[in-house]
Design an enzyme around this catalytic site. Structure first.
Site, short mmCIF file in Angstrom:
data_model
loop_
_atom_site.label_atom_id
_atom_site.label_comp_id
_atom_site.label_asym_id
_atom_site.label_seq_id
_atom_site.Cartn_x
_atom_site.Cartn_y
_atom_site.Cartn_z
N SER A 41 57.58 28.84 26.20
CA SER A 41 57.32 27.66 25.38
C SER A 41 56.55 26.60 26.16
O SER A 41 56.82 26.36 27.34
CB SER A 41 58.63 27.06 24.88
OG SER A 41 58.37 25.91 24.09
N ARG A 57 39.96 24.14 37.65
CA ARG A 57 40.64 25.19 38.43
C ARG A 57 41.81 25.79 37.65
O ARG A 57 42.12 26.98 37.79
CB ARG A 57 41.11 24.66 39.78
CG ARG A 57 39.98 24.25 40.75
CD ARG A 57 38.97 25.35 41.00
NE ARG A 57 37.90 24.92 41.93
CZ ARG A 57 36.77 24.34 41.54
NH1 ARG A 57 36.52 24.08 40.28
NH2 ARG A 57 35.86 24.02 42.44
N GLU A 86 40.39 28.20 35.26
CA GLU A 86 40.02 29.42 35.99
C GLU A 86 41.24 30.30 36.23
O GLU A 86 41.14 31.53 36.20
CB GLU A 86 39.38 29.01 37.33
CG GLU A 86 38.79 30.16 38.10
CD GLU A 86 38.02 29.66 39.32
OE1 GLU A 86 37.01 28.95 39.14
OE2 GLU A 86 38.45 29.95 40.45
#
Lengths: 148, 148, 148, 148, 148, 148, 148, 148, 148, 148
Positions: free
Chosen positions: H115, H89, H92
Site C-alpha cells: 500500500s 534517481r 530510475e
C-alpha cells in the site's frame, strides 16, 4: 496568436445569449451559413470586412473587434484527444470509420483526398419517432494526388 | 484481439480487387449500406450470421472467416493522429470545427451529444463543374445528458 | 497496410544499388520526375499500370510487385519527430519558419493553404564554391478557404 | 525566453497591417530578403544593429524593441504537430517525402545532410491557369558526415 | 531500415567479445578513431569500402555484411528519454546545461550552432585519486546562422 | 519552484549585456569556471554565500537575489526534445552516439556510469582553417554499479 | 539488446518455480543479497563469472546463458508509467513524496543526490497485527554536486 | 486545486530558512515524523486542526493558512518523468528494479501490492567511511488481491 | 471555456465548508441526487434555472454565478492519467477490468456500449467489520451498435 | 510477461463460444463470481490451483494452461486512452466525474482512497421500459491515508 480571437468568441457567446440570438439569425444578418458563421465567431475563420461589420452591428462589437473577426486565425485551439464527450464522438468516428472512408473515397475517386479547405457543411435536426437525430452534411472537393 | 479481423480485412480487399467488386455490390448482396458493409469488412463492425454468410459466399471465404465477421471487434485500429492525409483531413475538421459543432448542437438540442453508436452515414459523389465533391452525410441520435 | 509497400521499397533500394541505377534513370524509364518516382518506390505514391510495368521490367519485379506499386498507400511511415538527422532538419525548418510561411503565404494569397496533394517538387545540386548546396523547389496549388 | 521576441512579433504584425506594408517592403528597407525579414520579425532570427534600426525606424519601434530584434532567440515556438492547416501541410510533406529526401540527397551527395543553418529560402507566386501556385525554394549547404 | 545494421551491431559485439578485441584495436585496423569505429559497428555510421573490408577481415564478416557497413543508416535507434542510466546521464546534462551551452557558444561565436555532422569526439580514462574519471572531448564546427 | 531562479537568470543576462561582461569575467570575479558560473546564473546550480555575494556586487543584485543564487534549484527547465537548434544538436548526439558511449565506457571501466553530479566541463574555441570549432570537454567520475 | 537477458529472466522464473526455489536460496548459493540476485536474474544487472556459474549450476543453465548473465544490460525494460498496480504504487510515491525527498535530503546533505548506482537495498516482511507490512530499505551514497 | 497548497509550501520553505528550523524541529512541535511533516508542508498531505495550529504558531501562519494545511490535496504536483536529478534517481529505480520488486513481494506475500496509503517512511544519514549514505526506509501494508 | 465553471466550483467548495453543508443537503435543496449535484458544482454538468436558483440561494451566489451553473461545460478538466491516488484507482480499474467489462456486457447485450450520457450513479458507505467500504452503483442505458 | 496469459484468454474466448458457455456458468463451476472469473480468464487475475483445475476441466485446457491461470499477471494490457468505444466510456466517466468522486468520498470518509485491490464488483442487466440498462456495482475498502 489565436488567443484574442478565442477570447472574442467567448464574448460573442455571452452577447448571443444575452440577446437571445441563434446562429441562424446571426448568419442571416450577413448572408452566410450558420455553421460557417459559428466557426467564424468561435475564432476559426476569417471574415470579409462587410461580414465583420454586420456581426459587429448586430452584437454591438467595436471596430477593433470587427477587425479581429477579419484576421486569419492560427487554427486549431481544440485539445486532442478531445476531453468533451460531444466533440470526442467525432474523434471516435475517425477511430472506427477512418479506414472505411479511405477505402470508399478511393474506390470512387482514385488516389486523393477530400479537401478540408474547399469545404462546406451543414447541421440540422432530423425528426425521428425514436428520438430526433443530428444530421451533418459534409462536402469537400476531391483533390487527386498529382503524379509528376 | 483486433488482429484477426484486420487481417481478414486485408484479405477481403484483395478478393474485392481480384473480383472487380465495389462496396455497393458487396453491400447489395446482403441488403445493407455500402459504408457499413465496408466498415464490417475492415474489421470495425460485427455481422449477423446471414450477413456474414452472404459475404462469405460472394467472396469465397471459409466458415471460420465468416464466423470472424460476426465477432465483435475491439474497435479503433486507426493510428492517432492519423498519418494518412485522407484520414487526417477528418482529424483537422475536429481541430477547426470542434467547438462550433458543440455550440450548434447544444443550441438546437440542449446539453447532450450526437451518438456515435446509434449512428449511420452515407458517402456519395457530388458532381460539380469546378471538380466533383465528396459528400458525406452523418446521422446520429441526439442523447440528452441525464439529470438525476 | 503500409507494410508490403514499404518492404517492396527496401527490395527496390537493393536492386537499384545492385544495378547501379539512379532515381533519374528509373524515372526516365517511365517518363516521370525523379522525386515522384523515388516516393513511389519508397511506398508513398500509387502508380498507373503502365508506370508500374516500366519499373517492374527495369528492375525485374514480378507481377504481384508491379500491382503493389499501383496500390494506394496508407501514407506516412516516417517516425515523428524524425530521429534521422537528414530528415530532422526539415522538421526543424517547420519549428523555425512555420509562422513565417503562414504570414507570407497569407499576405500574398489571403486565407488558405498550399496544397500538399496538388503538389510537385524537385531536388537538385546547386554548385557553390563554399560547398555545394541542396536545392529543393516545392510547388503547391494555393487553396483558398471557402466562405459559405 | 522566447516570449518577448514573440510578443514583439505580434506587435509588428499589427503595425505592418496599420501601415499597409508588405514583408517585401520591410525587407527592402534593410536590404534583406522577405522571408528572412519575416522570420526575424516573428522572433526566430537575430538582426545586426543596423538592420534592427532600419526596421525600428520604419515601424516606429523604440530602442529596447530594436535591441530585442538583435537578441538571439530560443528558437522553435511552433506547436508540434502543427494544429494550423497551412503549417500542418509542411509536416505532412515530411511524413510522405521524408524517406525520399533521404534517399535522393544521399544518392547525389553521399552520407550527410542539408544544413538548416547555412540555409536560405524564397517564396513566390507561380501563376497558373488552373489556379496560382505557391512556389518555395529551399537552399541549404550540403554537410558531409565527418569520418574520423 | 535501421534493423539490419543494428542486428549486425549485435553480431559484431559478440565477435568482439569472442575475439577479445577492443574498439581501439578494431579502429587501428582501419586507421580510424575508436569512437567512430564503434559508432560504425553499432549501425550509426557508414563506412567506405576499404574500411568495411578491414573490419570484415578482422572479425570474419561476409561480403553482404561488409556492404551493410557501407550503407547509410536511418540514424537514431536510441529510445528517448533513454531508459539506460549510463545513456540517461547525457540526457540529464542537456536538461541542466542546455541553456548554458546556448549562452556560452553564442557569447563566443554569435548566432549559430555547433555542428553534429562536421563533428568528432574522443573518450578516454582520466586517472584520479578519488576515482578515475571518464573524459569526453567533443569538437564540432561552428556554423553561423545565415542572414540573407 | 524553479521560476524565481530562471527569472533571475533573465535579469542577469540583461545586466551582463548592459555591462558588457563575459561569463569568463563574471567567473573570474568568484574564482570559478565560466561554464559553472553560467549554469549558476541560468538558475541550474547553487552558490555558496561568498560566490553569490561576488556576483551580486559585480552585477548590482540585491540581497534577496544573492540569496536566491544560493538556493538549490529544481533542475531541468529545458523543454525536451529541445526546440532550439543549438541545444537540439546535443540531443541528436545521444540519438546517434548513445549506444557507442555505453559500449566504450563499459569496455574501459566495466558496468557503471559517468557521473553527471561529480562532473565538470569546459567549453572553448578551437581555431581551424576550415572554420573554427566548438570544443567541449566533459569529465565525470566513473561510478561502478554496486554488486551486493 | 535487452531482449535476450529479459527472455532468460522468464526462463529462470519458470525454473525457479519448477525447482521450488526462493530468491533467498538462489542468492545464498552465490553469496549475494536476494534483491540484487533477483534483479540480476530479471536481466537488470551483470554478474561476475563465478556468480553466473553458481546460478547456472543451481538452475541448469548452459554456458551461453551463464555468459548472458555476465553481460551488461541496456537497463530499463519496465513500461512507464507502470501499468501493473504493484509497480505503479512506487511511481505514485514519487508523485506524492518527490518534493519532500528533495527538501529533506538537501536539508541534511546540501546540494546533491542519492546515488542509484552506488546503491543497495533490502526487502523484508514486517509482521504487524493489523496486517503484515512490506519493509524496503534503500541505501545510496550521497553525491554532492561538484562546484568547479 | 493543488495550487494554494503548493504556494503555501513555498512560503513555508522561506519561513523555515528564515527561522533556521529543520523538518525534525517542525515535526517535533506537532509530535509527528519529519517526512510526513515535510510532505504536509509541501502540500501533499492533510493535517488535523491541532497539527495545523502547531505549525501555524511555530512559523507565524494565519488562520486561513492553517486551514489550508487541513485541506485534502489533489496530490501529485511532481512533473513526470522528473526533470530534477535528485528526484529522477527514484524514477530510475523503478525502471531498474520494478520487476524485481514485483517478483520478490509476490514470492513472500502472494498476489497483491504494497500500500502507498497505509504507508510510512523515514529518511536518515548513514555514516560511511567511503562517503555518507542516504538511508530510506519504506513500510507499507501488504494488501492481497481479493478473489470473489 | 471550462475555467469560469471550475473556478466557481472552488468557490462553492469553500462555501460548503464554511456553512458545514454536505452534498446530500445541497442536493436535497433542489431535489436531485448528491452525485449529480456535486458534479454540477464541480463544473461538469449544466443545471436548469430553478436548480441553479436553489443552489444560489442556499450558498449565497449572485445571479451571474447562478447563470454559470446553467451553462453547458466543456467537460473533462481532469488530468489524464490522474495524478491524484483516489482518482487514479478508477483509471487502474480500466487497465485491469477493461477487457472483462467488454466481454461481459457483450455476452449479455450483444454489440454495443453502456451509455455515459443516459447515465446515473450513486455512492454510499457500506459498513463492514473489516473496514467500511465505498460502494458505487453505475447505471447506463445499453446502446446497441446500429447495423444499417 | 503478460503475453502468455493474454493469449490463453483469446483461446478461452474461443472455447467458451464453441461450448456455448456463459461467464456465469464458468464461474459457477468454481464457485466464484462471474466478473472475477472473466477477469481471471482474460489474464488479469491469478487463480488458486483448485479454481484453475475447475476451469481447465470445464474447457479442456491442459496442465500447463491451468498453471498459467495460477500465475500472477503483469496487469494492465489495455491501451490507454482506450480506443474501443465500450471501454472508452469508462475513461470518459473519470474525465467527467473524477473530481466529484474525490469530493464525495472524502466528505464521507476523510482523507484516503477506495481500494482497487480489496475490491469486488458485479455487473447485471437492469430491465427498463425505455431500454434496458447496464448496472455495475463497485465495492472497495476505504483506506485512510496514514498520518505518522
Amino acid at each position: 496568436m489565436n488567443d484574442p480571437k478565442t477570447a472574442l468568441g467567448r464574448k460573442i457567446l455571452g452577447l448571443k445569449r444575452a440577446n437571445g440570438l441563434t446562429w441562424a439569425e446571426i448568419a442571416a444578418r450577413i448572408g452566410m451559413s450558420p455553421v460557417w458563421t459559428c466557426a467564424l465567431c468561435m475564432g476559426q475563420m476569417s471574415a470579409e470586412p462587410a461580414q465583420a461589420k454586420g456581426i459587429a452591428e448586430l452584437l454591438g462589437l467595436d471596430e477593433e473587434e470587427a477587425a479581429l473577426l477579419c484576421e486569419i486565425p492560427y487554427r486549431g485551439a481544440q485539445p486532442m484527444p478531445p476531453t468533451d464527450p460531444l466533440i470526442y464522438r467525432f474523434y471516435e468516428l475517425i477511430l472506427v470509420y477512418g479506414t472505411s472512408w479511405k477505402e470508399m473515397i478511393q474506390e470512387e475517386f482514385g488516389d486523393g483526398i477530400m479537401s478540408a479547405i474547399d469545404f462546406d457543411m451543414a447541421l440540422e435536426r432530423q425528426p425521428d419517432q425514436k428520438g430526433d437525430r443530428v444530421k451533418i452534411t459534409l462536402s469537400g472537393k476531391f483533390l487527386p494526388y498529382k503524379r509528376y
